[in-house]
Design a protein around this motif. Structure first.
Motif, PDB file in Angstrom:
ATOM      1  N   LEU A  34      25.247 -12.885 -10.252  1.00  0.00           N
ATOM      2  CA  LEU A  34      25.191 -13.239 -11.663  1.00  0.00           C
ATOM      3  C   LEU A  34      26.171 -14.376 -11.942  1.00  0.00           C
ATOM      4  O   LEU A  34      27.235 -14.443 -11.322  1.00  0.00           O
ATOM      5  N   PRO A  35      25.854 -15.238 -12.890  1.00  0.00           N
ATOM      6  CA  PRO A  35      26.751 -16.362 -13.187  1.00  0.00           C
ATOM      7  C   PRO A  35      27.986 -15.911 -13.968  1.00  0.00           C
ATOM      8  O   PRO A  35      27.962 -14.902 -14.668  1.00  0.00           O
ATOM      9  N   ARG A  36      29.065 -16.659 -13.810  1.00  0.00           N
ATOM     10  CA  ARG A  36      30.270 -16.429 -14.608  1.00  0.00           C
ATOM     11  C   ARG A  36      30.056 -17.009 -16.017  1.00  0.00           C
ATOM     12  O   ARG A  36      29.396 -18.022 -16.168  1.00  0.00           O
ATOM     13  N   PRO A  37      30.624 -16.421 -17.050  1.00  0.00           N
ATOM     14  CA  PRO A  37      31.463 -15.216 -17.060  1.00  0.00           C
ATOM     15  C   PRO A  37      30.669 -13.930 -17.302  1.00  0.00           C
ATOM     16  O   PRO A  37      31.237 -12.868 -17.412  1.00  0.00           O
ATOM     17  N   GLN A  38      29.318 -14.064 -17.383  1.00  0.00           N
ATOM     18  CA  GLN A  38      28.515 -12.874 -17.658  1.00  0.00           C
ATOM     19  C   GLN A  38      28.677 -11.813 -16.587  1.00  0.00           C
ATOM     20  O   GLN A  38      28.506 -10.615 -16.859  1.00  0.00           O
ATOM     21  N   ASN A  39      28.995 -12.226 -15.363  1.00  0.00           N
ATOM     22  CA  ASN A  39      29.045 -11.270 -14.259  1.00  0.00           C
ATOM     23  C   ASN A  39      30.052 -10.152 -14.509  1.00  0.00           C
ATOM     24  O   ASN A  39      29.771  -8.970 -14.261  1.00  0.00           O
ATOM     25  N   LEU A  40      31.226 -10.487 -15.004  1.00  0.00           N
ATOM     26  CA  LEU A  40      32.234  -9.458 -15.247  1.00  0.00           C
ATOM     27  C   LEU A  40      31.834  -8.567 -16.411  1.00  0.00           C
ATOM     28  O   LEU A  40      31.994  -7.337 -16.354  1.00  0.00           O
ATOM     29  N   THR A  41      31.305  -9.174 -17.459  1.00  0.00           N
ATOM     30  CA  THR A  41      30.847  -8.387 -18.606  1.00  0.00           C
ATOM     31  C   THR A  41      29.769  -7.401 -18.195  1.00  0.00           C
ATOM     32  O   THR A  41      29.803  -6.215 -18.567  1.00  0.00           O
ATOM     33  N   VAL A  42      28.819  -7.872 -17.390  1.00  0.00           N
ATOM     34  CA  VAL A  42      27.730  -6.998 -16.954  1.00  0.00           C
ATOM     35  C   VAL A  42      28.257  -5.916 -16.028  1.00  0.00           C
ATOM     36  O   VAL A  42      27.833  -4.751 -16.108  1.00  0.00           O
ATOM     37  N   ALA A  43      29.196  -6.256 -15.141  1.00  0.00           N
ATOM     38  CA  ALA A  43      29.765  -5.252 -14.234  1.00  0.00           C
ATOM     39  C   ALA A  43      30.401  -4.111 -15.017  1.00  0.00           C
ATOM     40  O   ALA A  43      30.236  -2.931 -14.662  1.00  0.00           O
ATOM     41  N   ARG A  44      31.107  -4.448 -16.063  1.00  0.00           N
ATOM     42  CA  ARG A  44      31.720  -3.405 -16.900  1.00  0.00           C
ATOM     43  C   ARG A  44      30.662  -2.596 -17.636  1.00  0.00           C
ATOM     44  O   ARG A  44      30.795  -1.376 -17.784  1.00  0.00           O
ATOM     45  N   ARG A  45      29.598  -3.256 -18.078  1.00  0.00           N
ATOM     46  CA  ARG A  45      28.509  -2.543 -18.765  1.00  0.00           C
ATOM     47  C   ARG A  45      27.805  -1.579 -17.813  1.00  0.00           C
ATOM     48  O   ARG A  45      27.415  -0.470 -18.214  1.00  0.00           O
ATOM     49  N   ILE A  46      27.639  -1.993 -16.554  1.00  0.00           N
ATOM     50  CA  ILE A  46      27.002  -1.119 -15.567  1.00  0.00           C
ATOM     51  C   ILE A  46      27.834   0.155 -15.390  1.00  0.00           C
ATOM     52  O   ILE A  46      27.304   1.272 -15.415  1.00  0.00           O
ATOM     53  N   GLU A  47      29.127  -0.007 -15.210  1.00  0.00           N
ATOM     54  CA  GLU A  47      29.993   1.168 -15.032  1.00  0.00           C
ATOM     55  C   GLU A  47      29.959   2.058 -16.266  1.00  0.00           C
ATOM     56  O   GLU A  47      29.908   3.289 -16.149  1.00  0.00           O
ATOM     57  N   GLN A  48      29.986   1.447 -17.445  1.00  0.00           N
ATOM     58  CA  GLN A  48      29.963   2.256 -18.662  1.00  0.00           C
ATOM     59  C   GLN A  48      28.642   2.992 -18.816  1.00  0.00           C
ATOM     60  O   GLN A  48      28.596   4.139 -19.292  1.00  0.00           O
ATOM     61  N   THR A  49      27.549   2.367 -18.393  1.00  0.00           N
ATOM     62  CA  THR A  49      26.237   3.018 -18.447  1.00  0.00           C
ATOM     63  C   THR A  49      26.223   4.269 -17.583  1.00  0.00           C
ATOM     64  O   THR A  49      25.684   5.315 -17.978  1.00  0.00           O
ATOM     65  N   VAL A  50      26.817   4.170 -16.396  1.00  0.00           N
ATOM     66  CA  VAL A  50      26.906   5.346 -15.526  1.00  0.00           C
ATOM     67  C   VAL A  50      27.700   6.449 -16.219  1.00  0.00           C
ATOM     68  O   VAL A  50      27.300   7.624 -16.224  1.00  0.00           O
ATOM     69  N   ARG A  51      28.818   6.094 -16.816  1.00  0.00           N
ATOM     70  CA  ARG A  51      29.627   7.092 -17.531  1.00  0.00           C
ATOM     71  C   ARG A  51      28.857   7.699 -18.698  1.00  0.00           C
ATOM     72  O   ARG A  51      28.907   8.920 -18.930  1.00  0.00           O
ATOM     73  N   ASP A  52      28.148   6.858 -19.433  1.00  0.00           N
ATOM     74  CA  ASP A  52      27.408   7.341 -20.608  1.00  0.00           C
ATOM     75  C   ASP A  52      26.338   8.357 -20.234  1.00  0.00           C
ATOM     76  O   ASP A  52      25.906   9.149 -21.090  1.00  0.00           O
ATOM     77  N   HIS A  53      25.914   8.347 -18.979  1.00  0.00           N
ATOM     78  CA  HIS A  53      24.872   9.273 -18.529  1.00  0.00           C
ATOM     79  C   HIS A  53      25.420  10.360 -17.609  1.00  0.00           C
ATOM     80  O   HIS A  53      24.677  10.979 -16.844  1.00  0.00           O
ATOM     81  N   GLY A  54      26.728  10.587 -17.685  1.00  0.00           N
ATOM     82  CA  GLY A  54      27.298  11.802 -17.112  1.00  0.00           C
ATOM     83  C   GLY A  54      27.849  11.731 -15.709  1.00  0.00           C
ATOM     84  O   GLY A  54      28.173  12.771 -15.131  1.00  0.00           O
ATOM     85  N   ALA A  55      27.979  10.516 -15.139  1.00  0.00           N
ATOM     86  CA  ALA A  55      28.478  10.407 -13.768  1.00  0.00           C
ATOM     87  C   ALA A  55      29.683   9.475 -13.707  1.00  0.00           C
ATOM     88  O   ALA A  55      29.980   8.745 -14.653  1.00  0.00           O
ATOM     89  N   VAL A  56      30.373   9.495 -12.582  1.00  0.00           N
ATOM     90  CA  VAL A  56      31.529   8.630 -12.342  1.00  0.00           C
ATOM     91  C   VAL A  56      31.065   7.411 -11.558  1.00  0.00           C
ATOM     92  O   VAL A  56      30.452   7.548 -10.492  1.00  0.00           O
ATOM     93  N   PRO A  57      31.323   6.192 -12.051  1.00  0.00           N
ATOM     94  CA  PRO A  57      30.939   4.998 -11.298  1.00  0.00           C
ATOM     95  C   PRO A  57      31.910   4.720 -10.162  1.00  0.00           C
ATOM     96  O   PRO A  57      33.123   4.904 -10.309  1.00  0.00           O
TER      97      PRO A  57
END
Length: 311
Positions: A34-57
């Motif tokens: 993914l291009p910068r700076p979206q890559n870091l934002t998306v990486a954090r969103r991915i981890e938060q999505t995992v948390r929001d659905h009950g698991a540890v990223p």
């Protein structure tokens, strides 16, 4: 878990010790996909999505030669913003460790490291596969052979449509990798809902997929991966006409510019981003977020199912 080769973040180690649901995540999508700076934002969103659905990223990467399972935010930021981050498949891990390199793990290396630590579910965007004209170039992703010997469930949107999808499915069959469509008997084509290829099996809920994982564990005869192919809804896919036109242009560009090997995929992804005016990037982000959510749901369902299976 901490040793000189692999460091497991405390939160991830505690979850694994308790048998709680954990989802592995790759770091190549952050550093190279993914291009910068979206890559870091998306990486954090991915981890938060995992948390929001009950698991540890557990995002996996290499920092100064040490594999880290569960990168913290500073480490994630480093891999997202630093120049010279190596792209690490399984064969590269030991060499990179000895060189004390910073590196991002691919589907293959993420799967291998996650399975070593007992993580059972991994979310990614799309798998690598057999490249077009592989009968001349022998160009095939190490993802396939690694998945043929790694017992992990991988949630993905199929393989990128820039690859030879039919040949990839044939290789997965040869390698003993199970492929189950999520809510479909059609194999997805990453940007596209339907690659044009049929699947033998499908499941409609995370609970059904967890039951497949539980059956695999109970039988204890299968060491290859389980692929969960999660298609985008048709309303969210890249316009198929635009996709085909851009792909044709990109393939011609490969030949014109003499692009081969590891450079093929980033070249074509960049071409898609440019020629679709960012639409392919939007689709790419939606793919990984949807896969992260489904992976967390599967991991949570499997955590419940596994409790009734003898160790």
């Amino acid at each position: 878990m901490t040793d000189s080769a692999i460091r497991c973040r405390d939160e991830v180690a505690a979850a694994l010790a308790a048998g709680a649901p954990v989802v592995a995540l790759e770091s190549t999508i952050v550093s190279h996909g993914l291009p910068r700076p979206q890559n870091l934002t998306v990486a954090r969103r991915i981890e938060q999505t995992v948390r929001d659905h009950g698991a540890v990223p557990a995002t996996i990467g290499m920092i100064d030669g040490t594999l880290v399972v569960g990168l913290d935010d500073a480490e994630l930021t480093h891999l997202a913003t630093a120049d010279g981050v190596a792209k690490l498949s399984v064969r590269d891990l030991a060499v990179a460790a000895a060189a004390r390199a910073d590196g991002a793990t691919t589907v293959a290396s993420t799967s291998a490291v996650a399975a070593r630590l007992g993580i059972t579910v991994f979310a990614t965007g799309g798998l690598g596969g057999v490249h077009r004209d592989a009968q001349q170039t022998y160009d095939e992703s190490a993802d396939l052979t690694t998945l043929g010997q790694t017992p992990i469930t991988v949630v993905c949107a199929g393989v990128k449509s820039i690859l030879d999808v039919g040949a990839t499915l044939e290789r997965l069959e040869t390698l003993g990798v199970s492929v189950v469509g999520y809510g479909t008997r059609r194999f997805p084509g990453f940007y596209l809902t339907d690659s044009g290829f049929l699947l033998d099996w499908s499941a409609d809920t995370p609970t059904e997929l967890a039951a497949v994982m539980a059956a695999r564990r109970a039988q204890d005869v299968h060491r290859a991966a389980l692929i969960v192919a999660n298609p985008l809804p048709e309303s969210e896919q890249l316009d198929p006409v635009l996709h085909d036109a851009v792909l044709t242009e990109g393939l011609a560009g490969l030949e014109r510019d003499g692009i081969a090997g590891k450079a093929v995929t980033p070249y074509l992804l960049a071409h898609f981003h440019e020629r679709t005016q960012g639409a392919s990037l939007t689709v790419n982000v939606e793919i990984i977020l949807r896969n992260a959510a489904l992976a967390a749901q599967i991991a949570t369902a499997y955590h419940t199912a596994a409790a009734s299976i003898p160790a």
